[in-house]
Each structure stands twice: as C-alpha cells, then as structure tokens.
Design an enzyme around this catalytic site. Structure first.
Site, PDB file in Angstrom:
ATOM      1  N   LYS A  17     -34.964 -22.793  17.580  1.00 60.42           N
ATOM      2  CA  LYS A  17     -33.676 -23.479  17.724  1.00 60.42           C
ATOM      3  C   LYS A  17     -32.602 -22.585  18.352  1.00 60.42           C
ATOM      4  CE  LYS A  17     -31.447 -23.669  13.837  1.00 60.42           C
ATOM      5  NZ  LYS A  17     -30.207 -22.874  13.921  1.00 60.42           N
ATOM      6  N   ARG A  93     -25.638 -28.593   8.164  1.00 59.14           N
ATOM      7  CA  ARG A  93     -26.880 -28.388   7.434  1.00 59.14           C
ATOM      8  C   ARG A  93     -27.196 -29.551   6.501  1.00 59.14           C
ATOM      9  NH1 ARG A  93     -28.984 -23.390   8.111  1.00 59.14           N
ATOM     10  NH2 ARG A  93     -27.525 -21.680   8.397  1.00 59.14           N
ATOM     11  N   ARG A 130     -45.560 -12.929  11.476  1.00 57.79           N
ATOM     12  CA  ARG A 130     -44.543 -11.983  11.948  1.00 57.79           C
ATOM     13  C   ARG A 130     -44.656 -10.657  11.199  1.00 57.79           C
ATOM     14  NH1 ARG A 130     -38.850 -14.745  12.124  1.00 57.79           N
ATOM     15  NH2 ARG A 130     -38.904 -14.497   9.864  1.00 57.79           N
ATOM     16  N   ARG A 173     -39.247 -22.585   1.715  1.00 59.59           N
ATOM     17  CA  ARG A 173     -38.003 -22.724   2.493  1.00 59.59           C
ATOM     18  C   ARG A 173     -38.022 -23.988   3.343  1.00 59.59           C
ATOM     19  NH1 ARG A 173     -38.390 -17.274   3.541  1.00 59.59           N
ATOM     20  NH2 ARG A 173     -38.883 -17.446   5.747  1.00 59.59           N
TER      21      ARG A 173
END
Ligand SMILES: [Zn+2]
Length: 216
Positions: A17, A93, A130, A173
């Site tokens: 994003k 949000r 990652r 999350r």
C-alpha cells in the site's frame, strides 16, 4: 477544493500500500499524506491537534478519533492539499474515521478509495519470509537472503526474523485489520468510491492496474 485528484489508499500490511500510495501521488503531482508523517509533522509544528495527539502518544495511549480527525483536517487545510489534491495513506482505519472524513471533505470531496487487494496467504508469506538486520534494519526475504546465511551484506549484523513477523502473529494482525476495515470497504462501496485493484505481482504491474482503474 482544487482540481487535482483526491484519493485514499487502503490495504493490508504487506500489500504494498505505502509503495503504491507514493507512486500514485508522484504520478498525479499531489502530496502523499501518510498517517505517520502527518502526526510527526503536526507534533513537531505544535499545531493545536498535534499538541493534543502528543499528550496521548506520550502516555502510550491510543489517540482518540476526534483528535486523529483534527490532525487530518489541519493537514488537508494546507495549500498543497487544497489546491492540488492528495493521496491519503493509512487513514481512515475505521468506519467512524471514514464517516468523519466524508463530513470533512463534503460530497464529491473524495474521488476514490483504492483498495490494494492481496490474498491473506500471500501477505503472510511475504511478511513471515521477511528477515531484518538487527544493526541497520536492512530487510531481506527468505527468497532473497543475504550472501552469507544470517549475516547482513551491508554491515555484517545479525539477520533475524522479528517476533511479530511470525505467521501466527501476522495472521492475528490481519484478522484485526479485516475486522476494522471490512465495514470501511462496505461504506466506500455504498458511496460508489471503492476501486479494488489486484495487488499480486510486481509493483510496476500493480501500479499500472491502479492508474487504469481510476476514474478519469
Ligand atoms: Zn545490517
């Protein structure tokens, strides 16, 4: 309001994003307004809502919606955003924030809400693969690791997986994000502003899809 584009970009963590928001803003020549930068600037400049927001942040508390929208309103009132437009990144949000933003901008004040859509499993793969250097913060991925296993190419620091990058942590999350964001996507859908773009693929491809999807 001026004649430029007024957009916001939505997407899960790991959907790319931020990268797309920066590129879209560059393409249209409008300011890229990320929530993080906006808050830091408001606090540094000591704007009325920046001062309020800082009080909450110093106490480690969540900044309430009315203060968040206050910081956004201050930023959107600046000349560049008024004259040229903006790309909002990281705001709103929640549905409440989205409704406040609609009130603030007024009818026709937003051209589109772009959702960079990436399947949950793809995002989990991206984030849980990652690896980060503990010394300099350089990021790697299991598919593109440092030359020497677990050793940073740049400074020899230890390259590790962050605790909150494990698949379980990421999934948690994403579930929270989904819960908060679904009603927001529904709202933009109802308003006819939602533009969903397939976010799978390299950033150039995704960017081209975004530009082609936006109303002229
Ligand atoms: Zn390093």
């Amino acid at each position: 309001m001026g004649s430029g584009v007024r957009l916001l970009v939505l997407g899960k963590q790991g959907a790319g994003k931020g990268t797309q928001a920066v590129r879209i803003a560059g393409h249209y020549g409008v300011p890229h307004i990320s929530t993080g930068d906006m808050f830091r600037a408001a606090v540094a400049a000591g704007t009325p809502f920046g001062v309020k927001a800082n009080e909450y942040m110093k106490r480690g508390e969540l900044v309430p919606d009315d203060v968040v929208i206050g910081v956004v309103a201050e930023r959107l009132a600046k000349d560049d955003a008024v004259n040229d437009g903006f790309v909002l990144d990281g705001f709103p949000r929640t549905k409440v924030q989205a409704e406040e933003l609609q009130r603030l901008l007024g009818p026709g004040g937003l051209d589109a809400a772009v959702d960079i859509d990436v399947p949950t499993d793809t995002v989990i793969d991206r984030i849980s693969g990652r690896r980060v250097c503990k010394t300099c913060g350089a990021t790697y991925h299991v598919s593109a690791p440092p030359k020497v296993d677990s050793v940073c190419d740049k400074d020899g620091g230890e390259v590790v997986q962050r605790e909150d990058d494990t698949p379980e942590a990421v999934r948690k999350r994403l579930e929270l994000y989904e819960k908060d964001t679904r009603p927001l996507l529904d709202l933009y859908e109802e308003l006819g502003l939602l533009v969903t773009v397939d976010g799978v693929g390299d950033p150039d491809e995704v960017f081209n899809r975004v530009i082609q999807s936006l109303p002229r």
